[in-house]
Design a protein around this motif. Structure first.
Motif, PDB file in Angstrom:
ATOM      1  N   SER A  16       0.846  -1.200   0.000  1.00  0.00           N
ATOM      2  CA  SER A  16       0.000   0.000   0.000  1.00  0.00           C
ATOM      3  C   SER A  16       0.879   1.247   0.000  1.00  0.00           C
ATOM      4  O   SER A  16       1.898   1.310   0.680  1.00  0.00           O
ATOM      5  N   VAL A  17       0.466   2.262  -0.780  1.00  0.00           N
ATOM      6  CA  VAL A  17       1.308   3.439  -1.023  1.00  0.00           C
ATOM      7  C   VAL A  17       0.556   4.712  -0.675  1.00  0.00           C
ATOM      8  O   VAL A  17      -0.569   4.936  -1.142  1.00  0.00           O
ATOM      9  N   SER A  18       1.185   5.538   0.126  1.00  0.00           N
ATOM     10  CA  SER A  18       0.692   6.888   0.398  1.00  0.00           C
ATOM     11  C   SER A  18       1.701   7.892  -0.139  1.00  0.00           C
ATOM     12  O   SER A  18       2.904   7.776   0.129  1.00  0.00           O
ATOM     13  N   VAL A  19       1.211   8.868  -0.913  1.00  0.00           N
ATOM     14  CA  VAL A  19       2.051   9.979  -1.350  1.00  0.00           C
ATOM     15  C   VAL A  19       1.703  11.180  -0.479  1.00  0.00           C
ATOM     16  O   VAL A  19       0.535  11.535  -0.322  1.00  0.00           O
ATOM     17  N   VAL A  20       2.729  11.813   0.085  1.00  0.00           N
ATOM     18  CA  VAL A  20       2.558  12.934   1.009  1.00  0.00           C
ATOM     19  C   VAL A  20       3.248  14.159   0.443  1.00  0.00           C
ATOM     20  O   VAL A  20       4.440  14.117   0.099  1.00  0.00           O
TER      21      VAL A  20
END
Length: 324
Positions: A36-40
């Motif tokens: 799972s990937v979160s871009v911040v």
């Protein structure tokens, strides 16, 4: 040490084109929850650029190719329309002060990155600065890629040309603090990291399991601290870099760069052994402006010395992770 850095450079450096999006999506699917990937995007008064970055990431990496699960804009106290523009473009906007309210927020980029780990849900966290111009989604997908395909990589830095102006070219022309401060520091004290092309770059991705074990300098020293601490904790092979092309963004004046340099020097100093009897350098920098009355007027600026602790030591964070 130089030989080790040179060998690492050839073995742990790639281009964004080395991993097509189709390969990354397949690797993500195979990884399951661990992929799972979160871009911040940490943002302070970036209404002119944040919308285009959000739109590009959503189109290329969320709609056209399901690589990114979550896109957060972390507002660190903007006084312009940054939050409104980011939300309209499709990002989830979280204000720095909403996170861990028992602990008053401090100004600084590292503070926002540290707090973002409370808000982000992904096991892979990708940081992208919100002031980039002519943004290409490869800045994100390129640095996410090795974390999906190389199990022993934990931190991936973007590398790029960084022109100082519209007509300039060259990798180092716009990275003045990098070339004058960070690179000499790394070559002198951490020569294993001499192969890192953009040690202070704001575009990098890492596994949550790494980031939550690192201290975070609250200010501009956060990128140097993350790099050095990852080396100490995981070793050189845990670090990689990906060429994503050309980075164009707003440049700061000389005095602002001086304050940034002081923060980076302070971060490096705190990670070096201090001989007995040596008095630590004062946490500040004096700069000068021409006075209307004649001569020069000194202006003293404090330098950030606070570092947030590893999140695995913060009860609220660990409780939230257990609940998740």
């Amino acid at each position: 040490m130089l030989e080790e850095a040179t060998e690492w450079l050839s073995r742990r450096s790639w281009t964004a084109a080395d991993r097509p999006l189709s390969r990354l999506v397949a690797a993500k699917r195979k990884a399951g929850p661990a992929g799972s990937v979160s871009v911040v995007l940490p943002a302070l008064n970036e209404e002119a650029t944040v919308g285009e970055i959000v739109e590009t990431i959503r189109r290329d990496l969320m709609i056209d190719a399901p690589l990114v699960d979550e896109l957060l804009v972390m507002d660190s106290g903007s006084t312009d329309r940054t939050a409104e523009v980011a939300a309209a473009a499709g990002a989830k906007v979280v204000h720095r002060d909403e996170i861990l309210p028992r602990l008053p927020a401090l100004p600084g980029k590292g503070e926002v990155l540290w707090r973002s780990l409370f808000a982000a849900s992904g096991e892979i966290i990708c940081f992208v600065d919100a002031d980039l111009k002519e943004f290409d989604s490869a800045f994100a997908s390129g640095i996410i890629g090795p974390l999906l395909t190389e199990p022993d990589v934990h931190l991936v830095k973007a590398m790029y040309d960084r022109p100082l102006g519209a007509e300039a070219s060259g990798a180092g022309q716009g990275g003045r603090v990098t070339e004058l401060v960070a690179r000499p520091l790394l070559n002198l004290h951490w020569p294993q990291l001499a192969g890192v092309v953009q040690p202070l770059g704001g575009e990098y991705a890492a596994r949550r399991s790494l980031l939550e074990r690192l201290p975070f300098p609250v200010g501009y020293g956060v990128e140097l601290g993350t790099l050095v601490d990852t080396l100490d904790l995981c070793g050189l092979d845990a670090i990689a870099q990906v060429d994503v092309g050309v980075r164009r963004h707003r440049h700061q004046d000389g005095q602002a760069l001086g304050r940034m340099a002081a923060a980076i020097l302070r971060t490096a100093q705190s990670r070096l052994p201090v001989p007995p009897g040596v008095i630590p350098i004062r946490p500040g920098i004096t700069q000068f402006d021409r006075s209307p009355e004649g001569g020069f007027a000194p202006r003293h600026h404090t330098v950030d010395t606070v570092e947030r602790p590893p999140l695995v030591t913060v009860p609220e964070y660990m409780a939230a992770r257990r609940a998740a």
